[in-house]
Design a protein around this motif. Sequence first.
Motif, PDB file in Angstrom:
ATOM      1  N   GLN A 194      49.610 121.560  63.092  1.00 35.09           N
ATOM      2  CA  GLN A 194      50.255 122.304  64.588  1.00 35.09           C
ATOM      3  C   GLN A 194      50.100 123.562  64.730  1.00 35.09           C
ATOM      4  O   GLN A 194      49.398 124.250  66.219  1.00 35.09           O
ATOM      5  CB  GLN A 194      51.858 122.313  63.874  1.00 35.09           C
ATOM      6  CG  GLN A 194      52.103 121.193  64.086  1.00 35.09           C
ATOM      7  CD  GLN A 194      52.767 120.057  63.186  1.00 35.09           C
ATOM      8  OE1 GLN A 194      52.206 120.360  62.245  1.00 35.09           O
ATOM      9  NE2 GLN A 194      53.725 118.971  62.525  1.00 35.09           N
ATOM     10  N   ALA A 195      50.024 124.501  63.029  1.00 38.73           N
ATOM     11  CA  ALA A 195      49.860 125.586  63.773  1.00 38.73           C
ATOM     12  C   ALA A 195      48.306 126.136  63.745  1.00 38.73           C
ATOM     13  O   ALA A 195      48.240 127.452  63.637  1.00 38.73           O
ATOM     14  CB  ALA A 195      50.002 126.209  61.491  1.00 38.73           C
ATOM     15  N   ASN A 196      47.053 124.946  63.532  1.00 44.54           N
ATOM     16  CA  ASN A 196      46.213 125.739  64.080  1.00 44.54           C
ATOM     17  C   ASN A 196      45.446 125.235  65.676  1.00 44.54           C
ATOM     18  O   ASN A 196      44.678 124.466  65.691  1.00 44.54           O
ATOM     19  CB  ASN A 196      45.248 124.626  63.133  1.00 44.54           C
ATOM     20  CG  ASN A 196      45.091 125.297  61.733  1.00 44.54           C
ATOM     21  OD1 ASN A 196      45.173 126.725  62.078  1.00 44.54           O
ATOM     22  ND2 ASN A 196      45.349 124.680  60.834  1.00 44.54           N
ATOM     23  N   GLY A 197      47.032 124.713  66.545  1.00 42.27           N
ATOM     24  CA  GLY A 197      47.065 123.921  67.970  1.00 42.27           C
ATOM     25  C   GLY A 197      47.283 122.061  67.896  1.00 42.27           C
ATOM     26  O   GLY A 197      46.577 121.592  69.283  1.00 42.27           O
ATOM     27  N   SER A 198      47.399 121.476  67.151  1.00 40.52           N
ATOM     28  CA  SER A 198      47.919 120.319  67.471  1.00 40.52           C
ATOM     29  C   SER A 198      46.175 119.545  67.731  1.00 40.52           C
ATOM     30  O   SER A 198      46.488 119.184  68.881  1.00 40.52           O
ATOM     31  CB  SER A 198      48.709 119.986  67.729  1.00 40.52           C
ATOM     32  OG  SER A 198      49.884 121.056  67.812  1.00 40.52           O
ATOM     33  N   LEU A 199      44.717 119.633  67.048  1.00 41.98           N
ATOM     34  CA  LEU A 199      43.741 119.026  67.338  1.00 41.98           C
ATOM     35  C   LEU A 199      43.978 117.468  67.391  1.00 41.98           C
ATOM     36  O   LEU A 199      44.724 116.975  66.080  1.00 41.98           O
ATOM     37  CB  LEU A 199      42.787 120.036  67.056  1.00 41.98           C
ATOM     38  CG  LEU A 199      42.622 121.039  67.326  1.00 41.98           C
ATOM     39  CD1 LEU A 199      41.486 121.517  67.271  1.00 41.98           C
ATOM     40  CD2 LEU A 199      42.716 121.118  68.361  1.00 41.98           C
TER      41      LEU A 199
END
Lengths: 580, 191
Positions: free
Chosen positions: B38-43
């Motif tokens: 989540q912290a990195n953009g929910s890729l």
Amino acid sequence: MTANGLSQITLYFVVLLLLAKPLGVYMAAVYENRPLLLKRILGPLEAGFYRLSGVNPEQEMGWKSYAAALLWFNLFGGLAVFALQMLQAHLPLNSQQMANVTIDSAFNTAVSFATNTNWQGYGGETTMSYLTQMLGLSVQNFVSAATGMAVLVAMIRGFQRAHADGIGNFWADLTRGTLYILLPLSLVLALVLTGQGVVQTFKPYQTIPLVEQVSTATETATQTLAVGPAASQIAIKQLGTNGGGFFNANSAHPFENPTPLSNFLEMLAILLIPAALCHTFGTMVGDPRQGWAILSAMTLVLVSLLFVTVGYEQGGNPALTALGVEQSVSVDQSGGNMEGKETRFGIVNSAIWATATTAASNGSVNSMHDSYTPLGGMIPMWLIQLGEVIFGGVGSGLYGMLIFVLIAVFVAGLMIGRTPEYLGKKIEAFEIKMAAIVILIPAFFILGGTSLAIMVEAGKSAVANPGAHGFSEILYAFSSAAGNNGSAFAGLSANSPFYNTALGITMLVGRYGIMIPVLAIAGSLAAKKTVPTTVGTLSTHTPLFVMLLIGTVVLVGALTFVPALALGPVVEHLVMNRAH
Amino acid sequence: MTNHIKPAILMLLFFTVLTGVVYPLAVTLCAQIVFPNQANGSLLGSNEQPLGSELIGQAFNRPEYFWGRPSATSPVPYNGGASGGSNQGPTNPALIDAVQARIKALRDADPSHSEAVPVDLVTASASGLDPHISPAAASYQIGRVAKARHMSPDSVDELVERYTEPRQWGVLGEPRVNVLKLNLALDQRYE
């Protein structure tokens, strides 16, 4: 209004009012420097701050000294934000190679964040480096909020004390508000938000190939995803009634507000501290009913106006119905006026946010107010124009409301032929003069600023929408600046030397032009003796007084702004409905 | 009055370190450990070959894909680097023209379909990056997608059902369909 819509609104207010009481009592303990669990952990840090700055937290300040400390602190804070923007290209943590900000925009943004307005003429992800967002904007989010709360506490001390010279110590109030209230709440909220999908990273923006490749292009079609250390900033911008988004779309951006739960928590954070401060007030003056009375007045006004906005937004745009668009609500869609709104929030959560963020001087948005129906969008604008006293900014909302309380007590005193009193303090000419200044300053700058802007080309050429709506954009901008709100009818191209300067000045006056008279009242009240309550004293915790207070706020707001609102939203409403 | 200058500067310095450095670093550290995705953009997809972010919509124009909300970002729709709405007011002729053009595009892509169009399918979202459409807007497109992919409408409907998210906890927000996930599932690139 659907049953689900009603339950979401009810849930919101029930949770808000349930949390307000314990937090309010806790905050009273913080400002009265009583022993607390957090104090055992952070106490040495607090003491270190005082020692290293050469401050004695026990030393009482008179109101002028308190105001001077506050102004110096805010001045240096603003200068730091200004300098960071002017130099960011040469500083670290600038992975997107953002250029230095132009001087007028840097001035506007520095003022905006130091005054707790967070008006944004710029787009976050295209303008500010991570360093500027953290060291400049985030820091001011904390300390500008703590500044507003400090002024409120100083005013409350005016009611508490008798024959006193001092109204507290600014450095102690500032430090305690930040360390024991804003910081722990933000830390918890930031972590919960990242769990929902709010980004928190120092990595540069990421480029990803699109799923649907455009066949004519020779190279891969891609999408750039702007990220950054957002969650830490978003938590405090909601809690501190700041409102400045990490990204341009603010809390409509899925990385800033990804889910209905994150939305609920962020909306709760908008009103949490302003609502809780009513209980802090009641606790500190030794009569919780006084806090309840003010909180009831605020809640009644907000809930009534919320239903107006929900109604008009759910009603949709008649021009679209004519084109063959389905706007009615069903189990499969929220329907209504969805231009500028996000699917996951629909009508109800957009309307709760729009009214809460303008009632409080938060100014963050999860939908674009500029695209609201004329009357649906008039309500947020009018909530700002009421003086940001319906909840209002942290601290500033309640001290503004207490000014209206003084006016209400004064009016009641005239009617029953007695010297007005509030909480044992005689309200006399000096207090009423200062209160009049507080009420007139925003009105003068909102109406004067709007008039100026529509007379000059630089003001008129910035509007995005033709006709009456364009006027509304300008009126909203000056209302937002004077009320230190920060939300916008964002079609207005306000990032120009004219608007950056005019709105910057309006924000400064709207903040300090009010704080200084409020502190003067605090000083004057503290010096007075406390008169005993008699049978003839007007009780200020009764439903009757709540109505009198609401009447005062609404009447002043209506008499001052109805003519201007008639030229904008009302005309547009008539035009919209006549055509169909 | 000038005796406050020194504490003002020093206090600002300490608060800058505490709330501008320590606090965001602490949040980043915790977030990267507890919620790294989540912290990195929910890729979606692998880190080496991401398919997109679950939270950020992409532009779809071909008939075989579900289309998302119209996006007002510039210079291209769904520009993840510059979010924003149209900010068009309800009486702005440009808004009426835009909606008319969007209805026409939908009708041209599926001439047999003449019902009223769900409003979220022809109005621009606030962020320009809205990853969702309403279930009504998804149903509206099932016929077109099924025809373009030579699939039965029922099997497309089944996929739509699967990617329809209810209100969170049964109460919060609105029911919605994640367009990117649905389209990836149609391409059998995502389960």
